[in-house]
Design a protein around this motif. Sequence first.
Motif, short mmCIF file in Angstrom:
data_model
loop_
_atom_site.label_atom_id
_atom_site.label_comp_id
_atom_site.label_asym_id
_atom_site.label_seq_id
_atom_site.Cartn_x
_atom_site.Cartn_y
_atom_site.Cartn_z
N UNK A 122 4.24 -3.51 -7.19
CA UNK A 122 3.28 -4.23 -8.02
C UNK A 122 1.89 -4.22 -7.41
N UNK A 123 0.89 -4.48 -8.27
CA UNK A 123 -0.46 -4.76 -7.80
C UNK A 123 -1.10 -5.74 -8.75
N UNK A 124 -2.13 -6.42 -8.27
CA UNK A 124 -2.95 -7.26 -9.15
C UNK A 124 -4.40 -7.13 -8.70
N UNK A 125 -5.30 -7.25 -9.67
CA UNK A 125 -6.73 -7.12 -9.40
C UNK A 125 -7.36 -8.51 -9.52
N UNK A 126 -8.06 -8.89 -8.45
CA UNK A 126 -8.73 -10.19 -8.44
C UNK A 126 -10.24 -9.98 -8.49
N UNK A 127 -10.89 -10.86 -9.23
CA UNK A 127 -12.35 -10.89 -9.24
C UNK A 127 -12.76 -12.34 -9.29
N UNK A 128 -13.58 -12.74 -8.34
CA UNK A 128 -13.99 -14.14 -8.21
C UNK A 128 -12.78 -15.07 -8.20
N UNK A 129 -11.78 -14.70 -7.41
CA UNK A 129 -10.56 -15.47 -7.18
C UNK A 129 -9.69 -15.67 -8.42
N UNK A 130 -9.85 -14.82 -9.44
CA UNK A 130 -9.01 -14.88 -10.63
C UNK A 130 -8.38 -13.52 -10.90
N UNK A 131 -7.13 -13.51 -11.41
CA UNK A 131 -6.45 -12.26 -11.73
C UNK A 131 -7.00 -11.73 -13.04
N UNK A 132 -7.53 -10.50 -13.00
CA UNK A 132 -8.06 -9.89 -14.23
C UNK A 132 -7.15 -8.79 -14.75
N UNK A 133 -6.24 -8.28 -13.91
CA UNK A 133 -5.28 -7.26 -14.34
C UNK A 133 -4.14 -7.21 -13.34
N UNK A 134 -2.96 -6.82 -13.83
CA UNK A 134 -1.82 -6.69 -12.92
C UNK A 134 -0.87 -5.63 -13.46
N UNK A 135 0.00 -5.14 -12.60
CA UNK A 135 0.99 -4.14 -12.95
C UNK A 135 2.20 -4.36 -12.07
N UNK A 136 3.37 -4.17 -12.63
CA UNK A 136 4.60 -4.23 -11.82
C UNK A 136 5.63 -3.30 -12.42
N UNK A 137 6.53 -2.83 -11.54
CA UNK A 137 7.54 -1.89 -11.99
C UNK A 137 8.78 -2.05 -11.14
N UNK A 138 9.92 -1.93 -11.79
CA UNK A 138 11.19 -1.88 -11.08
C UNK A 138 11.53 -0.41 -10.92
N UNK A 139 11.77 0.00 -9.68
CA UNK A 139 12.09 1.40 -9.43
C UNK A 139 13.54 1.51 -8.98
N UNK A 140 14.02 2.71 -8.85
CA UNK A 140 15.42 2.96 -8.52
C UNK A 140 15.83 2.30 -7.22
N UNK A 141 17.09 1.82 -7.15
CA UNK A 141 17.62 1.17 -5.95
C UNK A 141 17.61 2.08 -4.73
N UNK A 142 17.68 3.38 -4.95
CA UNK A 142 17.72 4.32 -3.82
C UNK A 142 16.37 4.45 -3.13
N UNK A 143 15.29 3.99 -3.77
CA UNK A 143 13.97 4.03 -3.14
C UNK A 143 13.88 2.99 -2.03
N UNK A 144 13.14 3.34 -0.98
CA UNK A 144 12.96 2.41 0.14
C UNK A 144 11.80 1.47 -0.14
N UNK A 145 11.69 0.44 0.66
CA UNK A 145 10.58 -0.50 0.53
C UNK A 145 9.26 0.21 0.82
N UNK A 146 9.29 1.21 1.71
CA UNK A 146 8.07 1.94 2.02
C UNK A 146 7.61 2.78 0.83
N UNK A 147 8.56 3.35 0.10
CA UNK A 147 8.22 4.11 -1.10
C UNK A 147 7.65 3.17 -2.17
N UNK A 148 8.18 1.96 -2.24
CA UNK A 148 7.66 0.97 -3.19
C UNK A 148 6.23 0.58 -2.83
N UNK A 149 5.96 0.40 -1.53
CA UNK A 149 4.61 0.08 -1.07
C UNK A 149 3.64 1.20 -1.42
N UNK A 150 4.05 2.43 -1.16
CA UNK A 150 3.18 3.58 -1.44
C UNK A 150 2.92 3.71 -2.93
#
Length: 169
Positions: A122-150
């Motif tokens: 996931x990511x979220x975009x903040x401007x002046x301490x408020x969320x203006x956009x966000x995104x999140x996704x569930x990926x395959x269980x076989x992916x590592x946490x590092x792949x999720x971060x990337x």
Amino acid sequence: MTSRLQKKLDCIQRLFLLYITGACRTTPTAALQVVTGLQPLHLQIQQEATYARVARARSSSNFFTVIFSPTDYESKSSGIRIHPPPNFLLQNQISFAENHIDSGVKAIYTDGSKTDEGTRSAYCILENYGIIASWQSKIDRSNSVFQAEILAIRMAIEVASSLLRPIRI
């Protein structure tokens, strides 16, 4: 290396080889070296000196009958080389100051996680301490946490490239 120095090194190494192997004191030093897989110290020193001359000093050297030339080997990279456009100055683009606050800067926070329920990004975009956009996704269980971060960082970079404003990730 003089033969006197070689004998001294053999004498020192022999004591340790006898202790390591537990062999009788009459066992030849060469046999102890073979059993332990250790080469004679004077050869090790000559090998390291040759390596230092070729790899570090970048001058030719010989080890017995073999001649080593620094041009035969790759040299270590001196760092990242980028070719930015003429108007791109890195110091104007990235701030390394801690807690850098600039009202014109958008902050993008990314995260990747892996739990028993799955792997998410996931990511979220903040401007002046408020969320203006966000995104999140569930990926395959076989992916590592590092792949999720990337993945989160990659998606943030893609959206940031269209903002045409200073950002922090």
